[in-house]
Design an enzyme around this catalytic site. Structure first.
Site, PDB file in Angstrom:
ATOM      1  N   ALA A  14       0.801  -1.229   0.000  1.00 15.65           N
ATOM      2  CA  ALA A  14       0.000   0.000   0.000  1.00 15.65           C
ATOM      3  C   ALA A  14       0.831   1.276   0.000  1.00 15.65           C
ATOM      4  CB  ALA A  14      -0.938  -0.001   1.215  1.00 15.65           C
ATOM      5  N   ALA A  15       2.060   1.219   0.490  1.00 14.82           N
ATOM      6  CA  ALA A  15       2.873   2.435   0.575  1.00 14.82           C
ATOM      7  C   ALA A  15       3.807   2.615  -0.610  1.00 14.82           C
ATOM      8  CB  ALA A  15       3.679   2.441   1.872  1.00 14.82           C
ATOM      9  N   LYS A  17       4.733   3.086  -4.784  1.00 15.90           N
ATOM     10  CA  LYS A  17       4.267   4.076  -5.753  1.00 15.90           C
ATOM     11  C   LYS A  17       2.919   3.686  -6.352  1.00 15.90           C
ATOM     12  CE  LYS A  17       8.819   5.899  -7.112  1.00 15.90           C
ATOM     13  NZ  LYS A  17       9.645   5.125  -6.176  1.00 15.90           N
ATOM     14  N   GLY A 108      -0.879  -7.143  -9.762  1.00 15.42           N
ATOM     15  CA  GLY A 108      -0.156  -6.278 -10.678  1.00 15.42           C
ATOM     16  C   GLY A 108       1.339  -6.496 -10.610  1.00 15.42           C
ATOM     17  N   THR A 109       1.798  -7.252  -9.609  1.00 10.38           N
ATOM     18  CA  THR A 109       3.218  -7.559  -9.476  1.00 10.38           C
ATOM     19  C   THR A 109       3.631  -8.537 -10.563  1.00 10.38           C
ATOM     20  OG1 THR A 109       2.914  -7.390  -7.078  1.00 10.38           O
ATOM     21  CG2 THR A 109       5.004  -8.305  -7.862  1.00 10.38           C
ATOM     22  N   THR A 110       4.697  -8.238 -11.287  1.00 10.69           N
ATOM     23  CA  THR A 110       5.174  -9.150 -12.321  1.00 10.69           C
ATOM     24  C   THR A 110       6.318 -10.000 -11.776  1.00 10.69           C
ATOM     25  OG1 THR A 110       6.647  -7.426 -13.188  1.00 10.69           O
ATOM     26  CG2 THR A 110       4.467  -7.630 -14.193  1.00 10.69           C
ATOM     27  N   HIS A 164      11.869   0.949 -18.411  1.00  9.52           N
ATOM     28  CA  HIS A 164      11.264   1.195 -17.107  1.00  9.52           C
ATOM     29  C   HIS A 164      12.230   1.931 -16.184  1.00  9.52           C
ATOM     30  CE1 HIS A 164       8.258  -1.746 -18.403  1.00  9.52           C
ATOM     31  NE2 HIS A 164       7.505  -1.324 -17.402  1.00  9.52           N
ATOM     32  N   LYS A 168      12.680  -1.033 -10.892  1.00  4.28           N
ATOM     33  CA  LYS A 168      11.956  -2.237 -11.284  1.00  4.28           C
ATOM     34  C   LYS A 168      12.875  -3.436 -11.129  1.00  4.28           C
ATOM     35  CE  LYS A 168       9.173  -4.260 -14.991  1.00  4.28           C
ATOM     36  NZ  LYS A 168       8.127  -4.671 -14.027  1.00  4.28           N
ATOM     37  N   GLY A 174       6.838  -7.912 -17.329  1.00  2.00           N
ATOM     38  CA  GLY A 174       5.748  -8.855 -17.565  1.00  2.00           C
ATOM     39  C   GLY A 174       4.942  -8.478 -18.798  1.00  2.00           C
TER      40      GLY A 174
END
Length: 275
Positions: A14-15, A17, A108-110, A164, A168, A174
Site C-alpha cells: 500500500a505504501a 508508488k 499487478g506484481t510481475t 522502465h 523495477k 511482464g
C-alpha cells in the site's frame, strides 16, 4: 431495487508508488470500500494509509502482516479482493495465501514464472476462487497488443523494446513477456535469420522469447513504463509505442479488475480477457 454492498478491498504494498495510487482510486470509488492496507516498511506501521497516500485520513492503519489481515477479513466473512503490488520474490506466496483464505487476488506484481502461474491456476480452480494476474493495467497497452497481433499477420520481423524506471526488479517486464507470448500464440515463427549472428558482448541482442522474438530491456531513472513493438520489412519499419507519464493511467484498469474478479471462479491472465 437491491443495493449491492461495496466491494471490500485490501491493498498489499500500500505504501509503494503503485499502492498509493490504488489507495486513492479505491477511496474515490463509490462501489468499493478499503478494509485493509499492508506494507512491510516498519517505519509506516500503524500510520493511516490515507495520510501516507496523500488523500486524507481513511482510518485504515498500515499493517505488516498480510496473512493476518486476510485471516481477519475471512473470519468476518467479508471475502474481499486483495490488490497486490509488491515484489517478484514475494508475489507467489502472497497470492497463494490470499486464495487459501478465500480472498480474491488482483495481481499487478510481475515476475511470476510459467510454473508458478500454473500452480496458482490449479490452486484457484480447486478453491473456486477468482484471481486476476494483470501484467499491465493500462487500456492503451491492451490496444497496442491488439494492434501488434494485427500487424504480425503482415510482417515477419519483430522485436520488442521495454523501458522502465531503475527500481523495477524484474527484466524483461511482464508486459513485454505477455506481448511476445500473444504474438507467439499465432503459430508463426518470426525473424528468419539472414546471417549467422555473433554477440561480441553477451546479451547485446536481447533476450530470446518464443518463436524467435527478441526482447530488449532498459532501466533508467526518469522513466516510468514504456514499450515499443517494432516490425520491419524491406523499405519500411512499423513501430507501435505506448508511454506512461503518470501511474494514474493504470487505475481504470485496476478498478475494472476489482469489479471483475468477484465474478470469477478461476485464474485469468491478462486485462484483455475481461475487457
Amino acid at each position: 431495487m437491491t443495493v449491492q454492498a461495496p466491494i471490500p478491498v485490501i491493498v498489499n504494498g500500500a505504501a509503494g508508488k503503485m499502492g498509493r495510487e490504488v489507495i486513492k482510486a479505491i477511496a474515490q470509488a463509490d462501489d468499493m470500500t478499503l478494509i485493509g492496507a499492508i506494507d512491510r516498511n516498519p517505519s509506516l506501521t500503524g500510520q493511516d494509509v490515507g495520510e501516507v497516500a496523500g488523500c486524507g485520513a481513511l482510518e485504515i492503519p498500515i499493517l505488516p502482516d498480510m496473512e493476518a489481515t486476510c485471516a481477519m477479513a475471512a473470519q468476518e466473512k467479508q471475502l474481499p479482493v486483495m490488490v497486490d503490488f509488491t515484489h517478484p520474490k514475494s508475489v507467489y506466496e502472497n497470492v497463494r495465501a490470499a486464495i487459501a483464505y478465500g480472498v480474491r487476488p488482483v495481481v499487478g506484481t510481475t515476475g511470476l514464472s510459467d510454473q508458478q502461474l500454473q500452480d496458482l491456476a490449479d490452486f484457484a480452480d480447486k478453491a473456486s476462487t477468482g484471481c486476476l494476474v494483470i501484467p499491465n493495467f493500462s487500456i492503451g497497452m491492451v490496444l497496442l497488443q491488439q494492434a501488434a497481433i494485427q500487424a504480425s499477420k503482415y510482417f515477419d520481423h519483430v522485436e520488442i523494446l521495454e523501458l522502465h524506471h531503475d527500481q523495477k526488479a524484474d527484466a524483461p517486464s511482464g508486459t513485454a513477456i505477455k506481448t511476445a507470448q500473444m504474438l507467439a500464440e499465432l503459430g508463426k515463427s518470426f525473424n528468419p535469420p539472414k546471417v549467422t549472428e555473433t554477440e561480441t558482448i553477451a546479451g547485446a541482442r536481447g533476450g530470446l522469447a518464443d518463436e524467435n522474438i527478441r526482447i530488449h530491456s532498459i532501466r533508467l531513472p526518469g522513466l516510468i513504463a514504456h514499450q515499443e513493438v517494432m516490425f520491419g520489412a524491406p523499405g519500411q519499419v512499423y513501430t507501435l509505442r505506448h508511454d506512461t507519464s503518470d501511474r494514474v493511467c493504470y487505475m481504470p484498469g485496476v478498478l475494472l479488475a476489482i469489479r471483475a474478479v468477484i465474478q470469477l471462479k478461476s485464474l485469468v491472465y491478462g486485462l484483455e480477457k475481461i475487457l
